[in-house]
Design a protein around this motif. Sequence first.
Motif, PDB file in Angstrom:
ATOM      1  N   UNK A  79       0.842  -1.207   0.000  1.00 34.89           N
ATOM      2  CA  UNK A  79       0.000   0.000   0.000  1.00 34.89           C
ATOM      3  C   UNK A  79       0.877   1.257   0.000  1.00 34.89           C
ATOM      4  N   UNK A  80       1.956   1.244   0.771  1.00 27.99           N
ATOM      5  CA  UNK A  80       2.874   2.391   0.790  1.00 27.99           C
ATOM      6  C   UNK A  80       3.475   2.626  -0.594  1.00 27.99           C
ATOM      7  N   UNK A  81       3.863   1.559  -1.264  1.00 29.28           N
ATOM      8  CA  UNK A  81       4.427   1.700  -2.613  1.00 29.28           C
ATOM      9  C   UNK A  81       3.417   2.322  -3.563  1.00 29.28           C
ATOM     10  N   UNK A  82       2.159   1.911  -3.435  1.00 24.39           N
ATOM     11  CA  UNK A  82       1.103   2.479  -4.273  1.00 24.39           C
ATOM     12  C   UNK A  82       0.892   3.959  -3.948  1.00 24.39           C
ATOM     13  N   UNK A  83       0.856   4.294  -2.661  1.00 22.01           N
ATOM     14  CA  UNK A  83       0.686   5.693  -2.236  1.00 22.01           C
ATOM     15  C   UNK A  83       1.824   6.553  -2.793  1.00 22.01           C
ATOM     16  N   UNK A  84       3.040   6.075  -2.622  1.00 21.21           N
ATOM     17  CA  UNK A  84       4.212   6.823  -3.087  1.00 21.21           C
ATOM     18  C   UNK A  84       4.158   7.021  -4.595  1.00 21.21           C
ATOM     19  N   UNK A  85       3.820   5.966  -5.313  1.00 26.71           N
ATOM     20  CA  UNK A  85       3.731   6.035  -6.771  1.00 26.71           C
ATOM     21  C   UNK A  85       2.675   7.050  -7.202  1.00 26.71           C
ATOM     22  N   UNK A  86       1.525   7.009  -6.581  1.00 27.47           N
ATOM     23  CA  UNK A  86       0.441   7.939  -6.925  1.00 27.47           C
ATOM     24  C   UNK A  86       0.815   9.380  -6.577  1.00 27.47           C
ATOM     25  N   UNK A  87       1.448   9.574  -5.434  1.00 22.48           N
ATOM     26  CA  UNK A  87       1.786  10.930  -5.000  1.00 22.48           C
ATOM     27  C   UNK A  87       2.902  11.548  -5.842  1.00 22.48           C
ATOM     28  N   UNK A 125       3.160  11.338  -9.045  1.00 22.68           N
ATOM     29  CA  UNK A 125       2.644  11.767 -10.351  1.00 22.68           C
ATOM     30  C   UNK A 125       1.595  12.869 -10.139  1.00 22.68           C
ATOM     31  N   UNK A 126       1.730  13.929 -10.893  1.00 22.64           N
ATOM     32  CA  UNK A 126       0.852  15.090 -10.735  1.00 22.64           C
ATOM     33  C   UNK A 126      -0.626  14.737 -10.910  1.00 22.64           C
ATOM     34  N   UNK A 127      -0.941  13.904 -11.886  1.00 16.70           N
ATOM     35  CA  UNK A 127      -2.337  13.573 -12.177  1.00 16.70           C
ATOM     36  C   UNK A 127      -2.990  12.740 -11.074  1.00 16.70           C
ATOM     37  N   UNK A 128      -2.194  11.979 -10.331  1.00 15.03           N
ATOM     38  CA  UNK A 128      -2.776  11.080  -9.324  1.00 15.03           C
ATOM     39  C   UNK A 128      -2.382  11.464  -7.889  1.00 15.03           C
ATOM     40  N   UNK A 129      -1.720  12.605  -7.731  1.00 16.97           N
ATOM     41  CA  UNK A 129      -1.215  12.962  -6.391  1.00 16.97           C
ATOM     42  C   UNK A 129      -2.340  13.148  -5.368  1.00 16.97           C
ATOM     43  N   UNK A 130      -3.459  13.716  -5.793  1.00 16.16           N
ATOM     44  CA  UNK A 130      -4.566  13.906  -4.842  1.00 16.16           C
ATOM     45  C   UNK A 130      -5.141  12.571  -4.373  1.00 16.16           C
ATOM     46  N   UNK A 131      -5.280  11.630  -5.289  1.00 14.70           N
ATOM     47  CA  UNK A 131      -5.772  10.302  -4.918  1.00 14.70           C
ATOM     48  C   UNK A 131      -4.779   9.609  -3.979  1.00 14.70           C
ATOM     49  N   UNK A 156      -2.713  11.091  -1.974  1.00 15.33           N
ATOM     50  CA  UNK A 156      -2.763  11.783  -0.684  1.00 15.33           C
ATOM     51  C   UNK A 156      -3.960  11.322   0.139  1.00 15.33           C
ATOM     52  N   UNK A 157      -5.102  11.137  -0.515  1.00 17.91           N
ATOM     53  CA  UNK A 157      -6.283  10.614   0.210  1.00 17.91           C
ATOM     54  C   UNK A 157      -6.005   9.222   0.760  1.00 17.91           C
ATOM     55  N   UNK A 158      -5.317   8.402  -0.029  1.00 14.24           N
ATOM     56  CA  UNK A 158      -4.957   7.056   0.439  1.00 14.24           C
ATOM     57  C   UNK A 158      -4.007   7.143   1.641  1.00 14.24           C
ATOM     58  N   UNK A 159      -3.051   8.050   1.556  1.00 11.60           N
ATOM     59  CA  UNK A 159      -2.105   8.245   2.653  1.00 11.60           C
ATOM     60  C   UNK A 159      -2.850   8.654   3.918  1.00 11.60           C
ATOM     61  N   UNK A 160      -3.765   9.602   3.781  1.00 13.61           N
ATOM     62  CA  UNK A 160      -4.535  10.045   4.950  1.00 13.61           C
ATOM     63  C   UNK A 160      -5.376   8.904   5.515  1.00 13.61           C
ATOM     64  N   UNK A 161      -6.036   8.153   4.643  1.00 11.80           N
ATOM     65  CA  UNK A 161      -6.841   7.017   5.107  1.00 11.80           C
ATOM     66  C   UNK A 161      -5.986   5.999   5.856  1.00 11.80           C
TER      67      UNK A 161
END
Length: 183
Positions: free
Chosen positions: A4-12, A14-20, A22-27
Amino acid sequence: MKHRDEEIISLMRREKTSNRGFRMLMDAYQERLYWHIRRMVVENESAQDILQETFIKVYRNFHQFKQDSQLYTWLYRIATNEALQYLAKMKKMKKIDGDVSFYLQNRVAHNAKHDAEEIQILLQKAIHSLPEKQKLVFTMRYYDELPYEELSKVLNMSVGTLKTNYHYAKQKIEEYIKQNSDV
């Protein structure tokens, strides 16, 4: 959690997926970070404010996360620093008269729910009577069950120093409880 951390880091990253991301990180980390902060500052409102500041810093500075430690280690370091800065500011602004630990011990009883067990209140008072380093080491090891190696990265201390601080903290807490309980 690693996947899950790897997915969060990968999403954060990238500009297009950073908000998603960040929400995962907060959750994933909001509750753990809240309780970590709450144990340091005692009051719910202050903990909520510090948690919000923590997440703002994480969002703004995620590009600085080098992945040389685990994600939660980096998050805990930021949350710890934010809480310590808050306590220092409170003392500087004279909102805390005298000793910070004495102030926090009194806030524990004031903020406890009416049905809180007396031993829990006593434990929290004992923790807040500890010197700052011992308090941090004890709460992060006891409540958050962080391994010494991760604590070393969060608090910038050697594993040996951490073990010594934890040992002394346990002794002081046991002594405090013996002296202040009716048992």
